[in-house]
Design a protein around this motif. Structure first.
Motif, PDB file in Angstrom:
ATOM      1  N   THR A 138     -30.673   4.142 -13.149  1.00  0.00           N
ATOM      2  CA  THR A 138     -29.545   4.031 -14.067  1.00  0.00           C
ATOM      3  C   THR A 138     -28.498   5.076 -13.697  1.00  0.00           C
ATOM      4  O   THR A 138     -28.746   5.957 -12.862  1.00  0.00           O
ATOM      5  CB  THR A 138     -30.012   4.236 -15.517  1.00  0.00           C
ATOM      6  N   THR A 139     -27.329   4.987 -14.317  1.00  0.00           N
ATOM      7  CA  THR A 139     -26.221   5.827 -13.875  1.00  0.00           C
ATOM      8  C   THR A 139     -25.490   6.484 -15.048  1.00  0.00           C
ATOM      9  O   THR A 139     -25.591   6.057 -16.199  1.00  0.00           O
ATOM     10  CB  THR A 139     -25.200   4.990 -13.078  1.00  0.00           C
ATOM     11  N   GLY A 140     -24.739   7.526 -14.693  1.00  0.00           N
ATOM     12  CA  GLY A 140     -23.911   8.179 -15.695  1.00  0.00           C
ATOM     13  C   GLY A 140     -22.797   7.272 -16.170  1.00  0.00           C
ATOM     14  O   GLY A 140     -22.456   7.245 -17.353  1.00  0.00           O
ATOM     15  N   TYR A 141     -22.221   6.536 -15.234  1.00  0.00           N
ATOM     16  CA  TYR A 141     -21.245   5.496 -15.535  1.00  0.00           C
ATOM     17  C   TYR A 141     -21.958   4.162 -15.402  1.00  0.00           C
ATOM     18  O   TYR A 141     -22.107   3.624 -14.317  1.00  0.00           O
ATOM     19  CB  TYR A 141     -20.082   5.541 -14.542  1.00  0.00           C
ATOM     20  N   ASP A 142     -22.667   3.629 -16.516  1.00  0.00           N
ATOM     21  CA  ASP A 142     -22.174   3.798 -17.856  1.00  0.00           C
ATOM     22  C   ASP A 142     -23.215   4.283 -18.885  1.00  0.00           C
ATOM     23  O   ASP A 142     -22.838   4.641 -19.993  1.00  0.00           O
ATOM     24  CB  ASP A 142     -21.627   2.472 -18.365  1.00  0.00           C
ATOM     25  N   LEU A 143     -24.478   4.292 -18.545  1.00  0.00           N
ATOM     26  CA  LEU A 143     -25.484   4.661 -19.540  1.00  0.00           C
ATOM     27  C   LEU A 143     -25.251   6.063 -20.067  1.00  0.00           C
ATOM     28  O   LEU A 143     -25.359   6.315 -21.271  1.00  0.00           O
ATOM     29  CB  LEU A 143     -26.889   4.545 -18.939  1.00  0.00           C
ATOM     30  N   GLY A 144     -24.908   7.001 -19.177  1.00  0.00           N
ATOM     31  CA  GLY A 144     -24.690   8.368 -19.620  1.00  0.00           C
ATOM     32  C   GLY A 144     -23.553   8.479 -20.618  1.00  0.00           C
ATOM     33  O   GLY A 144     -23.641   9.211 -21.613  1.00  0.00           O
ATOM     34  N   ILE A 145     -22.467   7.746 -20.362  1.00  0.00           N
ATOM     35  CA  ILE A 145     -21.315   7.781 -21.274  1.00  0.00           C
ATOM     36  C   ILE A 145     -21.709   7.276 -22.654  1.00  0.00           C
ATOM     37  O   ILE A 145     -21.386   7.887 -23.687  1.00  0.00           O
ATOM     38  CB  ILE A 145     -20.154   6.952 -20.705  1.00  0.00           C
ATOM     39  N   PHE A 146     -22.420   6.159 -22.696  1.00  0.00           N
ATOM     40  CA  PHE A 146     -22.783   5.587 -23.996  1.00  0.00           C
ATOM     41  C   PHE A 146     -23.811   6.453 -24.715  1.00  0.00           C
ATOM     42  O   PHE A 146     -23.794   6.545 -25.951  1.00  0.00           O
ATOM     43  CB  PHE A 146     -23.284   4.156 -23.819  1.00  0.00           C
ATOM     44  N   GLU A 147     -24.702   7.092 -23.959  1.00  0.00           N
ATOM     45  CA  GLU A 147     -25.628   7.990 -24.649  1.00  0.00           C
ATOM     46  C   GLU A 147     -24.881   9.168 -25.250  1.00  0.00           C
ATOM     47  O   GLU A 147     -25.186   9.609 -26.368  1.00  0.00           O
ATOM     48  CB  GLU A 147     -26.725   8.500 -23.711  1.00  0.00           C
ATOM     49  N   GLN A 148     -23.888   9.703 -24.538  1.00  0.00           N
ATOM     50  CA  GLN A 148     -23.105  10.790 -25.110  1.00  0.00           C
ATOM     51  C   GLN A 148     -22.368  10.348 -26.372  1.00  0.00           C
ATOM     52  O   GLN A 148     -22.243  11.115 -27.334  1.00  0.00           O
ATOM     53  CB  GLN A 148     -22.122  11.319 -24.063  1.00  0.00           C
ATOM     54  N   ALA A 149     -21.916   9.088 -26.395  1.00  0.00           N
ATOM     55  CA  ALA A 149     -21.262   8.565 -27.596  1.00  0.00           C
ATOM     56  C   ALA A 149     -22.231   8.489 -28.761  1.00  0.00           C
ATOM     57  O   ALA A 149     -21.941   8.962 -29.872  1.00  0.00           O
ATOM     58  CB  ALA A 149     -20.670   7.189 -27.309  1.00  0.00           C
ATOM     59  N   VAL A 150     -23.395   7.883 -28.528  1.00  0.00           N
ATOM     60  CA  VAL A 150     -24.379   7.726 -29.598  1.00  0.00           C
ATOM     61  C   VAL A 150     -24.909   9.089 -30.041  1.00  0.00           C
ATOM     62  O   VAL A 150     -25.155   9.316 -31.237  1.00  0.00           O
ATOM     63  CB  VAL A 150     -25.520   6.804 -29.136  1.00  0.00           C
ATOM     64  N   VAL A 197     -17.642  11.704 -28.224  1.00  0.00           N
ATOM     65  CA  VAL A 197     -16.983  12.354 -27.096  1.00  0.00           C
ATOM     66  C   VAL A 197     -17.885  12.217 -25.875  1.00  0.00           C
ATOM     67  O   VAL A 197     -19.094  12.036 -25.997  1.00  0.00           O
ATOM     68  CB  VAL A 197     -16.694  13.844 -27.362  1.00  0.00           C
ATOM     69  N   SER A 198     -17.279  12.315 -24.694  1.00  0.00           N
ATOM     70  CA  SER A 198     -18.049  12.216 -23.458  1.00  0.00           C
ATOM     71  C   SER A 198     -17.499  13.174 -22.420  1.00  0.00           C
ATOM     72  O   SER A 198     -16.350  13.039 -21.968  1.00  0.00           O
ATOM     73  CB  SER A 198     -18.010  10.791 -22.896  1.00  0.00           C
ATOM     74  N   ALA A 199     -18.327  14.135 -22.047  1.00  0.00           N
ATOM     75  CA  ALA A 199     -17.948  15.064 -20.977  1.00  0.00           C
ATOM     76  C   ALA A 199     -17.840  14.348 -19.637  1.00  0.00           C
ATOM     77  O   ALA A 199     -17.185  14.839 -18.711  1.00  0.00           O
ATOM     78  CB  ALA A 199     -18.973  16.192 -20.887  1.00  0.00           C
ATOM     79  N   LEU A 200     -18.472  13.193 -19.514  1.00  0.00           N
ATOM     80  CA  LEU A 200     -18.397  12.437 -18.267  1.00  0.00           C
ATOM     81  C   LEU A 200     -16.998  11.869 -18.030  1.00  0.00           C
ATOM     82  O   LEU A 200     -16.602  11.638 -16.893  1.00  0.00           O
ATOM     83  CB  LEU A 200     -19.429  11.305 -18.279  1.00  0.00           C
ATOM     84  N   LYS A 201     -16.276  11.614 -19.101  1.00  0.00           N
ATOM     85  CA  LYS A 201     -14.905  11.123 -18.981  1.00  0.00           C
ATOM     86  C   LYS A 201     -13.900  12.272 -18.877  1.00  0.00           C
ATOM     87  O   LYS A 201     -12.741  12.057 -18.523  1.00  0.00           O
ATOM     88  CB  LYS A 201     -14.548  10.270 -20.196  1.00  0.00           C
ATOM     89  N   GLY A 202     -14.340  13.475 -19.200  1.00  0.00           N
ATOM     90  CA  GLY A 202     -13.487  14.656 -19.177  1.00  0.00           C
ATOM     91  C   GLY A 202     -13.940  15.608 -20.267  1.00  0.00           C
ATOM     92  O   GLY A 202     -14.624  15.202 -21.207  1.00  0.00           O
TER      93      GLY A 202
END
Length: 502
Positions: free
Chosen positions: A65-77, A87-92
């Motif tokens: 699995t990958t940061g884009y996109d599983l990591g982003i959605f986990e940071q959201a949840v 918020v997502s540190a992966l996006k900035g």
């Protein structure tokens, strides 16, 4: 308005009113075959859930699995689970995700994530959402054409390439739309207009573009319902259009650090092709919808899984907004059959298939060759899409590098700030603040770096560029803590400050 219960959706039969020529009331087969026993559809859903969950969980366990996109959605949840806006540190640094896409529906996963803070929570929820959509579709198909036809519909939907592609690539918010569409369209076809609208309106909370899908559902309600529910249909249509406009023009720009909706750049009229003129825009709206070939293949495969029976139903128009924005986009990733982009099309296509069966001009048994052909298309395509991985021995084998990765990752303390390779990100997002190593333009403000040097993914940077970035980090004061089987762990030395990538 309260959502209808699953039992009420399954138990309601086709309309018997002859007032509308748009909705056939005919069924076929024996009474027992049509209405006796819809419990098997829950069994089908359970089997699909097990298959989807197994594939997703194994991908996570095997570090696929990958940061884009599983990591982003986990940071959201994770943000929602701690009572914060996503918020997502992966996006900035501190990037507000409501400024990227409008998906507050993710907050419904927060209680589950609070109990089990792991990306597995998202993957298992995705498997359940995709699987439960088979319940209304197969239950309706049984009433229209009998159990054997319903089994083929269940197999066709459950094994379809659009669902398989979504399961095989991380987690995405659009999976919430799949069961909502299945229940809404089933209710619409059965002339349960209030239920159809009630299932459709939550799509506004899934993703900003789905308001246009809601609008088409509203138009069909107004067209099919007659005077009694015409106002409901028009209100649903208006809610869909206004909802998308509000989200895209007001809400998302208000949260976005740049004050705009970032995805306008992918549209020909506003992006890189903005100067192409009227002729160019006309081309994009006609021939450009099916060229290059990738677009035509996607459209053909969508219809081929239903043996083109779906074209007999006006329900297929509900797929038009999603297909339109994808095919006019300048981003080639939207055109094909990969990733999650076609998941929302599958319940629409198979609802249109069942509705098309109800419109069959002769005995439904004469449509059987088409049903079998559609199922054959699904079977032929299966080996080319991720569900086929469940049959490969390698899926069930965990290599020694996975154990090495977990040994290295265990050296990173909870609560740390980490910059990681794309595939390593979801292994850390439940317990650390993680960013994407090498992402151009983002500051290197983490205390830890962990990268895969032996098998670099090639995104967001090439393996060669990753080597250069590691060397730059070492020059800025990062020191090697561990290097096992190609997994390199660096820690920032005291006295060194944040750096940046290129």
């Amino acid at each position: 308005m309260a959502l209808p219960t699953l039992r009420s959706v399954l138990s309601a039969g086709p309309a018997r009113s002859a007032a509308s020529p748009h909705l056939p009331a005919r069924t076929t087969g024996t009474t027992a075959d049509r209405s006796g026993g819809t419990r098997w559809v829950w069994g089908a859903a359970a089997v699909l859930f097990a298959l989807y969950a197994a594939l997703s969980v194994r991908d996570q366990q095997r570090i696929l699995t990958t940061g884009y996109d599983l990591g982003i959605f986990e940071q959201a949840v994770r943000s929602y689970a701690h009572g914060q806006l996503p918020v997502s540190a992966l996006k900035g640094p501190g990037f507000p995700l409501l400024g990227d896409h409008f998906s507050p529906v993710l907050a419904t996963l927060a209680p589950f994530y609070r109990l089990w803070p792991t990306p597995m929570t998202l993957l298992i929820a995705q498997a359940a959402l995709l699987a439960v959509a088979v319940v209304p579709l197969a239950g309706w198909a049984q009433q229209v054409a009998g159990r054997r036809a319903a089994v083929l519909v269940a197999f066709g939907y459950g094994g379809s390439w659009g669902i398989a592609s979504a399961v095989g690539f991380d987690f995405h918010e659009v999976v919430f739309a799949v069961p909502l569409l299945a229940f809404s369209l089933t209710a619409l076809a059965r002339r349960r207009m209030r239920a159809a609208a009630a299932w459709a309106l939550p799509l506004l909370l899934v993703k900003e573009d789905l308001g246009l899908t809601v609008a088409v559902i509203g138009a069909l309600i107004a067209w099919r319902a007659g005077r009694n529910h015409r106002l409901l249909g028009l209100a649903t249509l208006a809610a869909g259009v206004l909802g998308t406009a509000l989200e895209v023009l007001v809400v998302i720009p208000a949260f976005n650090p740049g004050g705009q909706y970032a995805y306008w750049s992918g549209m020909p009229a506003t992006g890189s092709d903005a100067g192409q003129g009227v002729a160019g825009l006309l081309y994009q709206a006609t021939i450009g919808l099916v060229t290059p070939q990738t677009k035509a293949v996607t459209l053909v495969l969508l219809l081929a899984t239903t043996a083109f029976l779906a074209v007999r139903s006006p329900l297929l128009w509900i797929a038009a907004p999603t297909l339109a924005w994808r095919m006019v986009s300048t981003n080639p990733a939207y055109w094909g059959t990969g990733y999650q982009y076609s998941a929302v099309l599958m319940p629409i296509a198979f609802a249109a298939l069942v509705d098309g069966l109800g419109r069959w001009p002769g005995p439904v048994r004469t449509a059987w060759p088409y049903l079998v052909a559609g199922a054959a298309v699904t079977a032929v395509l299966l080996p080319q899409y991720p569900l086929a991985a469940l049959l490969r021995p390698s899926t069930w084998h965990t290599g020694p590098r996975v154990a090495a990765a977990h040994r290295v990752l265990a050296m990173i303390p909870d609560g740390a700030t980490v910059s990681a390779s794309n595939r390593l990100v979801p292994q850390l997002t439940s317990r650390a603040t993680v960013s994407e190593f090498g992402f151009p333009g983002l500051p290197l403000d983490a205390q830890w770096i962990v990268v895969d040097t032996a098998d670099p993914q090639g995104w967001p940077v090439s393996g060669e560029q990753q080597q250069q970035d590691v060397a730059a980090a070492e020059a800025e004061g990062f020191r090697t803590v561990s290097d096992q089987d190609g997994y390199l762990l660096l820690h920032r030395g005291s006295g060194s400050g944040p750096g940046s990538f290129r």
